[in-house]
Design a protein around this motif. Structure first.
Motif, mmCIF file in Angstrom:
data_model
loop_
_atom_site.group_PDB
_atom_site.id
_atom_site.type_symbol
_atom_site.label_atom_id
_atom_site.label_comp_id
_atom_site.label_asym_id
_atom_site.label_seq_id
_atom_site.Cartn_x
_atom_site.Cartn_y
_atom_site.Cartn_z
ATOM 1 N N THR A 74 0.830 -1.207 0.000
ATOM 2 C CA THR A 74 0.000 0.000 0.000
ATOM 3 C C THR A 74 0.862 1.254 0.000
ATOM 4 O O THR A 74 0.496 2.274 -0.585
ATOM 5 C CB THR A 74 -0.949 0.008 1.216
ATOM 6 O OG1 THR A 74 -1.711 -1.201 1.231
ATOM 7 C CG2 THR A 74 -1.907 1.187 1.148
ATOM 8 N N LYS A 75 2.021 1.184 0.617
ATOM 9 C CA LYS A 75 2.945 2.321 0.597
ATOM 10 C C LYS A 75 3.349 2.652 -0.832
ATOM 11 O O LYS A 75 3.371 3.826 -1.229
ATOM 12 C CB LYS A 75 4.190 2.012 1.429
ATOM 13 C CG LYS A 75 5.202 3.153 1.439
ATOM 14 C CD LYS A 75 6.435 2.800 2.259
ATOM 15 C CE LYS A 75 7.440 3.951 2.256
ATOM 16 N NZ LYS A 75 8.652 3.634 3.035
ATOM 17 N N GLU A 117 2.503 6.209 -2.624
ATOM 18 C CA GLU A 117 3.554 7.072 -3.158
ATOM 19 C C GLU A 117 3.311 7.391 -4.634
ATOM 20 O O GLU A 117 3.488 8.531 -5.074
ATOM 21 C CB GLU A 117 4.919 6.407 -2.976
ATOM 22 C CG GLU A 117 5.367 6.345 -1.518
ATOM 23 C CD GLU A 117 6.671 5.585 -1.317
ATOM 24 O OE1 GLU A 117 7.291 5.762 -0.268
ATOM 25 O OE2 GLU A 117 7.042 4.798 -2.219
ATOM 26 N N LYS A 118 2.864 6.388 -5.368
ATOM 27 C CA LYS A 118 2.582 6.590 -6.792
ATOM 28 C C LYS A 118 1.371 7.518 -6.963
ATOM 29 O O LYS A 118 1.350 8.377 -7.862
ATOM 30 C CB LYS A 118 2.306 5.248 -7.467
ATOM 31 C CG LYS A 118 2.318 5.316 -8.986
ATOM 32 C CD LYS A 118 2.209 3.908 -9.588
ATOM 33 C CE LYS A 118 3.412 3.058 -9.227
ATOM 34 N NZ LYS A 118 3.367 1.714 -9.835
ATOM 35 N N GLY A 121 0.006 15.084 -7.520
ATOM 36 C CA GLY A 121 0.677 16.254 -6.965
ATOM 37 C C GLY A 121 0.282 16.478 -5.517
ATOM 38 O O GLY A 121 0.116 17.612 -5.063
ATOM 39 N N ALA A 122 0.118 15.378 -4.793
ATOM 40 C CA ALA A 122 -0.370 15.428 -3.415
ATOM 41 C C ALA A 122 0.751 15.243 -2.400
ATOM 42 O O ALA A 122 1.859 14.826 -2.739
ATOM 43 C CB ALA A 122 -1.431 14.334 -3.211
ATOM 44 N N ALA A 154 -0.445 -2.694 -6.492
ATOM 45 C CA ALA A 154 0.707 -1.841 -6.164
ATOM 46 C C ALA A 154 1.445 -1.421 -7.433
ATOM 47 O O ALA A 154 2.189 -0.440 -7.440
ATOM 48 C CB ALA A 154 1.651 -2.584 -5.228
ATOM 49 N N GLN A 155 1.217 -2.166 -8.535
ATOM 50 C CA GLN A 155 1.895 -1.877 -9.799
ATOM 51 C C GLN A 155 1.059 -0.988 -10.729
ATOM 52 O O GLN A 155 1.435 -0.759 -11.883
ATOM 53 C CB GLN A 155 2.220 -3.179 -10.533
ATOM 54 C CG GLN A 155 3.287 -4.041 -9.863
ATOM 55 C CD GLN A 155 2.776 -4.748 -8.629
ATOM 56 O OE1 GLN A 155 1.647 -5.239 -8.604
ATOM 57 N NE2 GLN A 155 3.601 -4.805 -7.593
#
Length: 203
Positions: free
Chosen positions: A58-59, A63-64, A70-71, A187-188
């Motif tokens: 989930t991290k 991050e993606k 733009g958060a 996640a990908q």
């Protein structure tokens, strides 16, 4: 001559008083402006991705997502980290299993310093555990006031969909916010896929 001096002194005193009044008014106006600025809503379009991740999947998605939108990022951390044993699905006595079976379980947060008030939109990111969001997410949404915010959710899972997890968090969250349908991502998932989904929410 004496009368002339009295007139001059009177005029000087009057000018001094007016000057002080002018400075006082300026100071007062500055204070009011500061107060008004402090009370303004979060800047339009400012987004926070608040995520919990126990294994890193989930991290990676959070991050993606933050990069695509733009958060800013905020990690929701439990006071006591989860070990691999805690997450053993095959053991009914493990910590995560026991918590997920208890609607009232509220794992403690490592901190409560998320600047929720500074954001217009909140994206909650979490894994799916036993068909729902981890109980630490329950703790999180009950710890802040989301009044006036726009909220959605993204999640990762080994097999389950997002299901009713976001609806459950909506019921628990403090304050009246605008919630939009969340979505399960791997996640990908590509940044483009995430951005397209978010733009389609109409926030």
């Amino acid at each position: 001559m004496k009368k002339l001096w009295i007139i001059v002194l009177t005029m000087l005193m009057a000018m001094g008083i007016l000057g002080c009044g002018s400075e006082s008014n300026k100071a007062e106006e500055k204070t009011v402006a500061s107060q008004e600025q402090a009370g303004t809503a979060a800047p339009k379009g400012k987004i926070l991705v608040a995520y919990f991740s126990a294994t890193g999947n989930t991290k990676a998605l959070a991050e993606k997502t933050a990069k695509a939108l733009g958060a800013d990022l905020y990690e929701i951390r439990p006071e006591e980290s989860y070990t691999s044993h805690d997450l053993d699905y095959n053991d009914e006595s493990t910590r995560a299993t026991v918590e997920q079976k208890d609607d009232k379980a509220r794992p403690a947060l490592a901190d409560k310093n998320a600047n929720i008030s500074g954001y217009e939109t909140i994206v909650l990111a979490y894994p799916i555990w036993w068909g729902q969001a981890p109980r630490i997410m329950d703790t999180f949404v009950e710890s802040y006031d989301f009044t006036g915010k726009k909220i959605t959710a993204i999640c990762t899972s080994g097999g389950s969909d997002i299901g009713s997890s976001a609806d459950y968090l909506k019921e628990l969250a403090k304050g009246k916010a605008e919630w939009k349908q969340g979505r399960l991502f791997s996640a990908q998932a590509s940044a483009g896929e995430i951005k397209e989904w978010f733009d389609g929410l109409g926030f």
